[in-house]
Design a protein around this motif. Structure first.
Motif, PDB file in Angstrom:
ATOM      1  N   ASP A 335      46.918 -13.607  58.454  1.00 30.25           N
ATOM      2  CA  ASP A 335      45.618 -14.273  58.621  1.00 30.25           C
ATOM      3  C   ASP A 335      44.416 -13.417  58.246  1.00 30.25           C
ATOM      4  OD1 ASP A 335      46.810 -16.591  59.496  1.00 30.25           O
ATOM      5  OD2 ASP A 335      46.385 -16.279  61.627  1.00 30.25           O
ATOM      6  N   ASP A 336      44.558 -12.105  58.305  1.00 27.01           N
ATOM      7  CA  ASP A 336      43.379 -11.247  58.147  1.00 27.01           C
ATOM      8  C   ASP A 336      43.378 -10.453  56.842  1.00 27.01           C
ATOM      9  OD1 ASP A 336      40.919 -10.232  59.084  1.00 27.01           O
ATOM     10  OD2 ASP A 336      41.891  -8.392  59.782  1.00 27.01           O
ATOM     11  N   PHE A 337      43.969 -11.015  55.788  1.00 25.43           N
ATOM     12  CA  PHE A 337      43.985 -10.345  54.486  1.00 25.43           C
ATOM     13  C   PHE A 337      43.082 -11.088  53.496  1.00 25.43           C
ATOM     14  CE2 PHE A 337      47.810  -8.741  56.430  1.00 25.43           C
ATOM     15  CZ  PHE A 337      47.939  -7.449  55.934  1.00 25.43           C
ATOM     16  N   GLU A 338      42.282 -10.332  52.770  1.00 24.40           N
ATOM     17  CA  GLU A 338      41.405 -10.934  51.747  1.00 24.40           C
ATOM     18  C   GLU A 338      42.232 -11.492  50.596  1.00 24.40           C
ATOM     19  OE1 GLU A 338      38.233 -11.465  51.601  1.00 24.40           O
ATOM     20  OE2 GLU A 338      37.404 -10.262  53.260  1.00 24.40           O
ATOM     21  N   THR A 339      43.201 -10.709  50.156  1.00 31.36           N
ATOM     22  CA  THR A 339      44.109 -11.133  49.085  1.00 31.36           C
ATOM     23  C   THR A 339      45.534 -10.787  49.471  1.00 31.36           C
ATOM     24  OG1 THR A 339      43.855  -9.036  47.906  1.00 31.36           O
ATOM     25  CG2 THR A 339      42.382 -10.849  47.262  1.00 31.36           C
ATOM     26  N   LEU A 340      46.485 -11.452  48.840  1.00 29.47           N
ATOM     27  CA  LEU A 340      47.901 -11.228  49.110  1.00 29.47           C
ATOM     28  C   LEU A 340      48.628 -11.010  47.799  1.00 29.47           C
ATOM     29  CD1 LEU A 340      48.269 -14.204  51.593  1.00 29.47           C
ATOM     30  CD2 LEU A 340      48.257 -11.791  52.252  1.00 29.47           C
ATOM     31  N   GLU A 341      49.480  -9.993  47.766  1.00 24.59           N
ATOM     32  CA  GLU A 341      50.286  -9.726  46.584  1.00 24.59           C
ATOM     33  C   GLU A 341      51.692 -10.285  46.804  1.00 24.59           C
ATOM     34  OE1 GLU A 341      49.042  -8.192  43.807  1.00 24.59           O
ATOM     35  OE2 GLU A 341      47.115  -8.203  44.864  1.00 24.59           O
ATOM     36  N   VAL A 342      52.230 -10.934  45.783  1.00 23.76           N
ATOM     37  CA  VAL A 342      53.568 -11.505  45.858  1.00 23.76           C
ATOM     38  C   VAL A 342      54.369 -11.027  44.659  1.00 23.76           C
ATOM     39  CG1 VAL A 342      54.938 -13.613  45.950  1.00 23.76           C
ATOM     40  CG2 VAL A 342      52.699 -13.550  47.063  1.00 23.76           C
ATOM     41  N   LEU A 375      47.247 -13.663  45.196  1.00 27.68           N
ATOM     42  CA  LEU A 375      46.794 -14.926  45.758  1.00 27.68           C
ATOM     43  C   LEU A 375      45.671 -14.670  46.753  1.00 27.68           C
ATOM     44  CD1 LEU A 375      50.235 -16.660  46.473  1.00 27.68           C
ATOM     45  CD2 LEU A 375      48.822 -16.834  44.430  1.00 27.68           C
ATOM     46  N   LYS A 376      44.815 -15.643  46.904  1.00 25.97           N
ATOM     47  CA  LYS A 376      43.673 -15.512  47.805  1.00 25.97           C
ATOM     48  C   LYS A 376      44.118 -15.678  49.252  1.00 25.97           C
ATOM     49  CE  LYS A 376      38.993 -17.314  48.577  1.00 25.97           C
ATOM     50  NZ  LYS A 376      38.008 -18.370  48.182  1.00 25.97           N
ATOM     51  N   GLY A 377      43.644 -14.789  50.115  1.00 23.83           N
ATOM     52  CA  GLY A 377      43.929 -14.923  51.542  1.00 23.83           C
ATOM     53  C   GLY A 377      43.061 -15.998  52.174  1.00 23.83           C
ATOM     54  N   TRP A 378      43.309 -16.296  53.452  1.00 22.54           N
ATOM     55  CA  TRP A 378      42.565 -17.401  54.075  1.00 22.54           C
ATOM     56  C   TRP A 378      41.610 -16.943  55.168  1.00 22.54           C
ATOM     57  CZ3 TRP A 378      47.813 -17.224  53.276  1.00 22.54           C
ATOM     58  CH2 TRP A 378      48.628 -16.824  54.331  1.00 22.54           C
ATOM     59  N   LYS A 379      41.768 -15.722  55.656  1.00 22.61           N
ATOM     60  CA  LYS A 379      40.806 -15.119  56.592  1.00 22.61           C
ATOM     61  C   LYS A 379      40.420 -16.047  57.741  1.00 22.61           C
ATOM     62  CE  LYS A 379      38.953 -11.620  56.270  1.00 22.61           C
ATOM     63  NZ  LYS A 379      39.299 -10.307  56.875  1.00 22.61           N
ATOM     64  N   SER A 380      41.378 -16.755  58.251  1.00 21.61           N
ATOM     65  CA  SER A 380      41.154 -17.588  59.438  1.00 21.61           C
ATOM     66  C   SER A 380      42.486 -17.742  60.158  1.00 21.61           C
ATOM     67  CB  SER A 380      40.573 -18.951  59.078  1.00 21.61           C
ATOM     68  OG  SER A 380      41.453 -19.671  58.227  1.00 21.61           O
ATOM     69  N   SER A 381      42.428 -18.117  61.423  1.00 14.04           N
ATOM     70  CA  SER A 381      43.643 -18.145  62.244  1.00 14.04           C
ATOM     71  C   SER A 381      44.538 -19.342  61.944  1.00 14.04           C
ATOM     72  CB  SER A 381      43.261 -18.165  63.717  1.00 14.04           C
ATOM     73  OG  SER A 381      44.425 -18.243  64.525  1.00 14.04           O
ATOM     74  N   PRO A 392      44.761 -23.672  56.519  1.00 13.01           N
ATOM     75  CA  PRO A 392      43.735 -23.535  55.478  1.00 13.01           C
ATOM     76  C   PRO A 392      44.325 -23.803  54.092  1.00 13.01           C
ATOM     77  CG  PRO A 392      43.732 -21.636  56.971  1.00 13.01           C
ATOM     78  CD  PRO A 392      44.954 -22.427  57.290  1.00 13.01           C
ATOM     79  N   THR A 393      43.501 -24.219  53.170  1.00 11.48           N
ATOM     80  CA  THR A 393      43.968 -24.527  51.817  1.00 11.48           C
ATOM     81  C   THR A 393      44.719 -23.357  51.202  1.00 11.48           C
ATOM     82  OG1 THR A 393      42.133 -26.050  51.476  1.00 11.48           O
ATOM     83  CG2 THR A 393      43.229 -25.202  49.507  1.00 11.48           C
ATOM     84  N   GLU A 394      44.206 -22.142  51.402  1.00  8.74           N
ATOM     85  CA  GLU A 394      44.831 -20.961  50.802  1.00  8.74           C
ATOM     86  C   GLU A 394      46.211 -20.690  51.404  1.00  8.74           C
ATOM     87  OE1 GLU A 394      40.444 -20.769  50.422  1.00  8.74           O
ATOM     88  OE2 GLU A 394      41.812 -21.063  52.115  1.00  8.74           O
ATOM     89  N   ALA A 395      46.374 -20.987  52.675  1.00  8.82           N
ATOM     90  CA  ALA A 395      47.686 -20.808  53.310  1.00  8.82           C
ATOM     91  C   ALA A 395      48.684 -21.817  52.743  1.00  8.82           C
ATOM     92  CB  ALA A 395      47.568 -20.962  54.821  1.00  8.82           C
ATOM     93  N   TYR A 398      49.766 -20.662  49.390  1.00  4.37           N
ATOM     94  CA  TYR A 398      50.747 -19.576  49.508  1.00  4.37           C
ATOM     95  C   TYR A 398      52.149 -20.147  49.703  1.00  4.37           C
ATOM     96  CZ  TYR A 398      52.524 -14.991  51.152  1.00  4.37           C
ATOM     97  OH  TYR A 398      53.213 -13.812  51.298  1.00  4.37           O
ATOM     98  N   VAL A 399      52.273 -21.111  50.595  1.00  2.00           N
ATOM     99  CA  VAL A 399      53.565 -21.747  50.857  1.00  2.00           C
ATOM    100  C   VAL A 399      54.072 -22.467  49.611  1.00  2.00           C
ATOM    101  CG1 VAL A 399      54.769 -23.488  52.229  1.00  2.00           C
ATOM    102  CG2 VAL A 399      53.092 -21.982  53.327  1.00  2.00           C
ATOM    103  N   GLU A 400      53.196 -23.196  48.951  1.00  7.62           N
ATOM    104  CA  GLU A 400      53.604 -23.961  47.766  1.00  7.62           C
ATOM    105  C   GLU A 400      53.976 -23.058  46.600  1.00  7.62           C
ATOM    106  OE1 GLU A 400      50.239 -26.524  47.359  1.00  7.62           O
ATOM    107  OE2 GLU A 400      51.097 -28.071  48.680  1.00  7.62           O
ATOM    108  N   PHE A 401      53.352 -21.881  46.523  1.00  6.35           N
ATOM    109  CA  PHE A 401      53.719 -20.908  45.494  1.00  6.35           C
ATOM    110  C   PHE A 401      55.167 -20.452  45.709  1.00  6.35           C
ATOM    111  CE2 PHE A 401      54.093 -16.710  43.618  1.00  6.35           C
ATOM    112  CZ  PHE A 401      53.435 -16.860  42.401  1.00  6.35           C
TER     113      PHE A 401
END
Length: 430
Positions: A335-342, A375-381, A392-395, A398-401
């Motif tokens: 939840d608290d990452f600006e960006t995520l690497e996959v 990928l963009k992080g979501w910065k929300s709980s 959140p849309t970004e979460a 992430y799942v759909e990726f």
């Protein structure tokens, strides 16, 4: 025909299989273990109580579920009774609900002593076993046909001859380094014989009856595919087969009964012990994942090594096991990452070419260049979220990726430790 659902680890273990198993076990009549021993660890939080399972199947949490430690498992008898007492103290009723196959192999204290000495012999090339009696010696003795099945311990004469023979062989190899008293272990087993009897059964009639009654069955995987002795990061693996095929080899379960295979994937990657780990982050990112995710081994107490989600591993895992769905766990830890690497591919360290699959060669694996998608992080709980729409849309992106890359739908998403902290994007298979 009975209907079976398998829940298996899709990475290096510790993916959080316990909660999925807990949810499903409330809907089945049987929960089975087909491989491994008490070096496994599943944590379940139910009704505010935390249960740590090692050898016992996690289905014990649910009062109507019968549980079996199958023929492919190895059983450390003192640990079996200790774990049984621990769960009883927390209010679980286990009478007539937990059984051991008489074909399971015995994991003696002797093997624990030997496991530690074998690790010392390896020196800098040590595998990083749990020292929990079985990473090598118990399964080695089984393969060498010098070990003992649970059925053997009820004939004390056989038990004594075989255990003394094993001890003598190890004593010749390790000499005075072997700190073990065969007389003490034999004396303890005299007391176990009567105490163990009510728990030991022939699993074949049990599963025959389940088939006739068209029972719902849950099969609980221990460890995970990347620790499988055939398909994992050998030699940094456990000593049993953690794949779907290996689990079925440890149970008298009709393969035609399998209806669902759920691969459990953590939202990032962890592993314990030694061995290559391409996406490991030996930096503040890895420390943040370790601390936020409380990544400490249930069985060993060791801190887990942490890194970005490795989809090369997950896709390889799917190609070996054939998942029908995925359970993504611990999404809230990100939840608290600006960006995520996959991680999406590996590049060979010598040729510079992208690898077609997860490599078997340890030297190649240790040297690969990892290619990532950012990928963009979501910065929300997302903690405790129960609906897909609540993410959140970004979460959701992430799942759909993950789904698109692996080619399997993520049907279940964990958003916290409790059994209620789960998003269901489809109905349960049982």
């Amino acid at each position: 025909m009975a209907e079976a659902t398998l829940v298996v680890g899709a990475m290096w273990g510790d993916e959080g299989k316990g909660k999925m198993i807990d949810v499903l076990s409330s809907k089945v009549q049987l929960c089975l273990r087909g491989q491994g021993g008490h070096n496994a660890g599943h944590t379940i939080v139910a009704g505010g109580t935390t249960y740590d399972f090692h050898l016992l199947p996690s289905g014990l949490v649910n009062p109507k579920c019968v549980n079996l430690i199958g023929s492919g498992c190895v059983v450390h008898v003192p640990s079996f009774f200790k774990e049984l007492e621990d769960v009883k103290k927390k209010g679980l009723k286990t009478d007539d609900r937990i059984y051991i196959s008489d074909r399971a192999h015995v994991d003696f204290d002797l093997f624990q002593a030997v496991d530690g000495l074998e690790e010392i012999e390896l020196g800098k090339e040590s595998i990083g076993t749990t020292k929990k009696d079985l990473d090598s010696p118990t399964f080695s003795s089984k393969a060498a046909r010098s070990g003992m099945m649970i059925a053997d311990v009820f004939d004390y004469d056989i038990l004594e001859v075989k255990l003394r023979r094993l001890e003598d062989g190890y004593r010749k190899r390790f000499g005075d380094l072997l700190k073990y008293d065969v007389e003490e272990e034999l004396e303890r087993f005299k007391g176990y014989i009567e105490k163990l009897q009510p728990y030991v059964i022939d699993e074949v009639p049990l599963l025959r009856s389940a088939k006739q009654q068209k029972a719902k069955i849950l099969v609980e995987g221990a460890q995970a595919i990347m620790l499988d002795i055939s398909f994992g990061t050998y030699p940094y693996v456990t000593s049993s087969n953690c794949s779907v095929g290996g689990i079925l080899a440890g149970l008298s379960l009709d393969w035609r009964s399998i209806k669902e295979v759920i691969g459990v994937v953590k939202a990032y990657t962890t592993r314990v012990g030694s061995g290559p780990f391409p996406t490991e982050q030996l930096n503040p990112t890895g420390e943040k994942l370790q601390q936020t995710g409380h990544e400490v081994g249930v069985t060993t107490g060791r801190k887990r090594r942490c890194g970005w989600l490795d989809l090369v591993v997950v896709k390889y895992s799917h190609e070996v096991n054939g998942y029908t769905s995925l359970n993504l766990t611990k999404l809230d830890i990100l939840d608290d990452f600006e960006t995520l690497e996959v991680a999406t591919s590996y590049v060979h360290p010598s040729t510079g070419e992208a690898l077609d699959s997860f490599p078997a060669n340890g030297k190649v694996l240790a040297g690969v260049e990892v290619r990532y998608e950012t990928l963009k992080g979501w910065k929300s709980s997302t903690f405790g979220a129960k609906r897909w729409e609540d993410l959140p849309t970004e979460a959701r992106d992430y799942v759909e990726f993950i789904e698109k890359f692996v080619g399997v739908k993520v049907k279940y998403i964990g958003t916290g430790p409790d059994r209620e902290h789960m998003i269901y994007r489809d109905s349960l298979p049982v």
